[in-house]
Design an enzyme around this catalytic site. Structure first.
Site, PDB file in Angstrom:
ATOM      1  N   GLY A   1     -47.477  19.664  -5.735  1.00  0.00           N
ATOM      2  CA  GLY A   1     -48.510  20.674  -5.944  1.00  0.00           C
ATOM      3  C   GLY A   1     -49.769  20.033  -6.488  1.00  0.00           C
ATOM      4  N   SER A   2     -50.512  20.812  -7.292  1.00  0.00           N
ATOM      5  CA  SER A   2     -51.816  20.337  -7.737  1.00  0.00           C
ATOM      6  C   SER A   2     -51.683  19.315  -8.857  1.00  0.00           C
ATOM      7  CB  SER A   2     -52.664  21.511  -8.219  1.00  0.00           C
ATOM      8  OG  SER A   2     -52.162  21.981  -9.450  1.00  0.00           O
TER       9      SER A   2
ATOM     10  N   GLU B   1     -45.651  14.725  -6.623  1.00  0.00           N
ATOM     11  CA  GLU B   1     -46.443  14.485  -5.424  1.00  0.00           C
ATOM     12  C   GLU B   1     -47.607  15.457  -5.500  1.00  0.00           C
ATOM     13  OE1 GLU B   1     -48.168  15.033  -2.380  1.00  0.00           O
ATOM     14  OE2 GLU B   1     -46.406  15.514  -1.168  1.00  0.00           O
TER      15      GLU B   1
ATOM     16  N   CYS C   1     -51.874  17.917   1.440  1.00  0.00           N
ATOM     17  CA  CYS C   1     -52.273  17.062   0.317  1.00  0.00           C
ATOM     18  C   CYS C   1     -52.775  15.715   0.800  1.00  0.00           C
ATOM     19  CB  CYS C   1     -51.119  16.894  -0.659  1.00  0.00           C
ATOM     20  SG  CYS C   1     -49.564  16.591   0.161  1.00  0.00           S
TER      21      CYS C   1
ATOM     22  N   GLU D   1     -60.573  17.890  -4.341  1.00  0.00           N
ATOM     23  CA  GLU D   1     -59.732  18.322  -3.236  1.00  0.00           C
ATOM     24  C   GLU D   1     -60.068  19.766  -2.885  1.00  0.00           C
ATOM     25  OE1 GLU D   1     -55.486  18.591  -4.020  1.00  0.00           O
ATOM     26  OE2 GLU D   1     -55.091  17.830  -2.018  1.00  0.00           O
TER      27      GLU D   1
END
Lengths: 328, 476
Positions: free
Chosen positions: B235-236, B257, B291, B388
């Site tokens: 995730g973030s 991740e 991502c 991002e």
């Protein structure tokens, strides 16, 4: 070497070194990427009204072909009748684009198709230049071309000298195409002295997509009106990735020079589903400007009957069967 | 001429969604303890698809306890070849139910059916097949002569590839003998709940896989739970950092991740037509909700104009719309919140002087949509080059020399992935050695394989998922 007019690109064809430098400088083709793109386009789903449109368009783009040692005048006349009225039970069915034969039968085809003029008439296409291998002297190739033109061919499908191309003699290939193009303008040429020249690259013998791209540009620089994948005598013949590379070439060539060149996919296309995939590719790579028999063709024989079966299915809602389309 | 493709919708009737789902604990669907329910919507239409339970700390406790029992009594001690049988069975059922799962994924997530059908589902099945093969070979994996499972894994996954991320998490955990409690993303719980049905169908022992749905608080309760031996999070970066802080000083193992801001580097000798495909696939695949998306295009100045012309022409061909239409290339943005973030960052791009160009496409009236967009004239100082965006927005920067390309590509707090486009093999190898990113793609982008490890450098996280390397996070 012959200089051809490609003004916006400069003096590329002035010397073999300049020509080779230009062709080698074209962006490379990544094999994996090109094949992935072709596979993705092949996954498009074309149904109902879109399918009807595509089937009729594909029929109108066919060069109905017979290139056998066993060809006879009778066979060619039957093919011509089929070309004019692919589905005798439905006058709304479009004619095909052309009948494609050997030079000695071009006159028979011309007579069988009638002498009507205008854009919608079915063209006579003749292979020439020692088809399919191209292994003959330039004089023989030019005479072959002249005979086909004199017999009434509207279009000449020539083969390039693959041996010269693969051994680095691109200038020789260019000169031959220029000379054949000149022969297409010779006395007796129909339609205001202009016979359309299709240049067969025989991509199955070129080996790489890089070569397909270079040969495409070479043919266009030499004056080709169409670039064509294959003779149909070598495997593999037309494939979707090869056609993708050629469509990219004609798109980029028009952007660079302003001149539009057609593409003909020939050999191995037998099913309607495959024909529709090619049309999807034309639609998404070059755009709608090429969705016309003047700019895209299928070289095929068996494909037509499969398209007719699909056409009947779309009209009636059920499949008929092989005996509901004519065998010629 | 115009060749319009008629609508070609995939049938919705292949998936039978219940109106309401409970939590999946100890092999059965149970109601959440608290009264709260949440709705999951189709982002393409804003229609409510189903209600799902909201798991609170007590529910998480029940799930962890069930996982512990299953680990102690059954799964941890089961021979690897027996665990493999279950994983192979799950992989086959995923394949058999692929069409249904693909439709459910597109409904809940908004991604085009072409992608859920051709990417998410085949890869999810492949992940289970791959790790099924490892289950009886762990002593040969290079982690010691007798590697042991960690115990109970708490796994929190994102909404961009709901079922695929579940497969990335659950397959290696189970292969190594761990049991799991998995929390799917708040906006995309449905395929995880269908996966719970698959666990029942495969006769997986109760408690080996538990699924708890809910918002961020549910995930927090899970990672904080004392009975969890291992936390895996995708995730973030902000949430990842919070989790790392929470776990500091405990014996829990952690793999993260997180985000990315990948550079996709196009040299002048690139295969340009394929590079354009790679750029498009890099940033518009899955609406840019990736991502490892190639969100920064670094293009050599000598081919900038040529590449941009080709890219815009290609972007104009992208078919944006109904995710269930088989010809759709770009679907819906997953949520209103994500759409707001994409708009906010794009507005920052305008405000900071970059030039915006969007593909000329009609967007549906309902649902969450954003046209494929690129910004030119972007520099490293722009927010859209540093943050991002997680949406279909590409920032285009230029470089003059390979050294400058490397410097700019690495000049980011992230390091998840990168792409290099060149026909020159030596340059590709040199670039791959210089780029500080977990994955470097050469003349391709966004290609995944269960045999290939995936993970980040720097603020993109730590730990690897996939391949032999992916076992390490679940063994001791």
């Amino acid at each position: 070497m012959t200089t051809t007019s490609t003004a916006p690109l400069g003096d590329i064809t002035g010397s073999e070194a300049a020509l080779r430098g230009f062709l080698a400088g074209l962006p490379g083709v990544d094999q994996v990427g090109a094949e992935a793109r072709a596979a993705m386009l092949a996954s498009r789903s074309v149904k109902t009204s879109a399918k009807s449109y595509a089937v009729d368009l594909a029929i109108s783009m066919i060069d109905l072909t017979t290139l056998e040692g066993a060809d006879t005048a009778g066979k060619v006349r039957a093919l011509a009748a089929k070309a004019l009225r692919p589905d005798p039970s439905d006058p709304g069915c479009p004619s095909v684009a052309a009948v494609c034969v050997y030079p000695d039968l071009a006159g028979t085809a011309r007579a069988a198709l009638g002498n009507s003029t205008g854009h919608s008439r079915v063209q006579v296409a003749s292979v020439a230049t020692a088809f399919p291998s191209g292994r003959a002297s330039l004089e023989t190739k030019l005479r072959d071309t002249a005979e086909a033109v004199a017999a009434g061919a509207d279009e000449i499908d020539m083969v390039i000298d693959r041996g010269a191309f693969l051994s680095g003699h691109e200038g020789r290939v260019l000169d031959e195409i220029v000379a054949v193009k000149q022969a297409c303008r010779g006395p007796g040429a129909g339609r205001g002295g202009e016979v359309h020249l299709k240049v067969i690259l025989e991509t199955g013998e070129l080996g790489t997509y890089d070569n397909v791209r270079r040969a495409s540009w070479l043919a266009m620089l030499a004056g080709a009106d169409f670039i064509k994948t294959s003779t149909g005598k070598v495997q593999p013949a037309a494939t979707l990735p090869v056609t993708l590379v050629m469509l990219e070439a004609v798109r980029d060539f028009r952007a660079a020079t302003g001149r539009q060149v057609g593409v003909k996919a020939a050999g191995g296309i037998r099913a309607s589903k495959d024909a529709v995939r090619y049309l999807v590719m034309v639609n998404e790579v070059t755009g709608g400007d090429w969705l016309d028999p003047r700019w895209f063709r299928f070289g095929a024989s068996g494909l037509l009957n499969d398209l007719l079966l699909q056409r009947q299915k779309l009209a009636t809602g059920h499949y008929s069967g092989p005996d509901h389309v004519t065998l010629d | 001429m115009v060749f319009d493709y008629a609508p070609a919708p995939e049938s919705r009737s292949v998936v039978d969604l219940r109106s309401s789902y409970g939590l999946f604990i100890d092999g059965a669907f149970v109601d959440a303890t608290g009264p709260d329910r949440m709705k999951t919507v189709n982002p393409a239409t804003e229609e409510v698809l189903a209600e799902v339970g909201v798991a609170d700390a007590a529910d998480v406790d029940r799930a962890v306890a069930a996982a512990r029992r299953a680990h102690t009594a059954v799964w941890g001690a089961m021979p690897g070849r027996e665990r493999a049988k279950y994983l192979y069975r799950i992989a086959r059922i995923v394949q058999e139910r692929a069409r249904e799962l693909a439709v459910a994924e597109s409904l809940d997530n908004g991604k085009p059916i072409r992608e859920s059908r051709d990417v998410d589902l085949p890869l999810a099945a492949a992940w289970f097949f791959h790790y099924a093969g490892w289950a009886d070979k762990l002593e040969h994996a290079g982690f010691g002569p007798d590697p042991q499972p960690l115990g109970v894994a708490g796994q929190v996954i994102p909404w961009n590839f709901p079922l695929l991320m579940l497969a990335w998490k659950i397959a290696p955990a189970l292969a190594c003998g761990n049991t799991v409690v998995l929390k799917p993303a708040e906006t995309t719980p449905l395929t995880a709940l269908l996966f719970a049905e698959i666990c029942q169908q495969a006769d997986l022992p109760p408690g080996v896989v538990n699924i708890v749905t809910g918002p961020g608080a549910t995930g927090q309760a899970l990672v904080e739970h004392a009975g969890v031996d291992k936390v895996a999070f995708t995730g973030s970066t902000a949430v990842g950092r919070q989790i790392a802080r929470t776990l500091a000083g405990t014996s829990k193992r952690l793999t993260l991740e997180l985000g990315g801001k990948a550079a996709n580097v196009v040299f002048e000798d690139a295969p340009l037509d394929q590079a354009v495909e790679g750029i498009v696939n890099g940033i518009f695949f899955n609406q840019g909700h990736v991502c490892c998306a190639g969100s920064r295009l670094l293009v050599q100045e000598s081919v900038h104009d040529d590449v941009l012309e080709r890219l815009k022409r290609r972007m104009a061909e992208l078919r944006v719309g109904d995710p269930l239409d088989k010809n759709t290339d770009v679907g819906a943005i997953n949520s209103a919140a994500q759409l707001a973030r994409i708009r906010e960052l794009s507005a920052a791009g305008d405000a900071e002087g970059a030039e915006r160009w969007s593909a000329p496409c009609a967007l549906p009236d309902h649902g969450f949509w954003f046209a494929p967009t690129l910004f030119t004239g972007v520099t490293q100082a722009h927010r859209i080059a540093r943050e991002e965006i997680f949406g279909p927005v590409l920032s285009v920067l230029t470089f003059r020399t390979p050294a400058e390309a490397v410097a700019k590509a690495n000049n980011t707090p992230y390091g998840l992935s990168a792409g290099v486009w060149s026909e020159k093999g030596s340059r590709i190898l040199w670039m791959a050695a210089q780029l500080r990113a977990g994955v470097v793609w050469a003349n391709t982008f966004n290609v995944f394989d269960p045999a290939s490890p995936f993970g980040g450098y720097k603020e993109s996280g730590y730990g690897r998922e996939g391949g032999r390397h992916g076992l390490e996070g679940y063994l001791r």
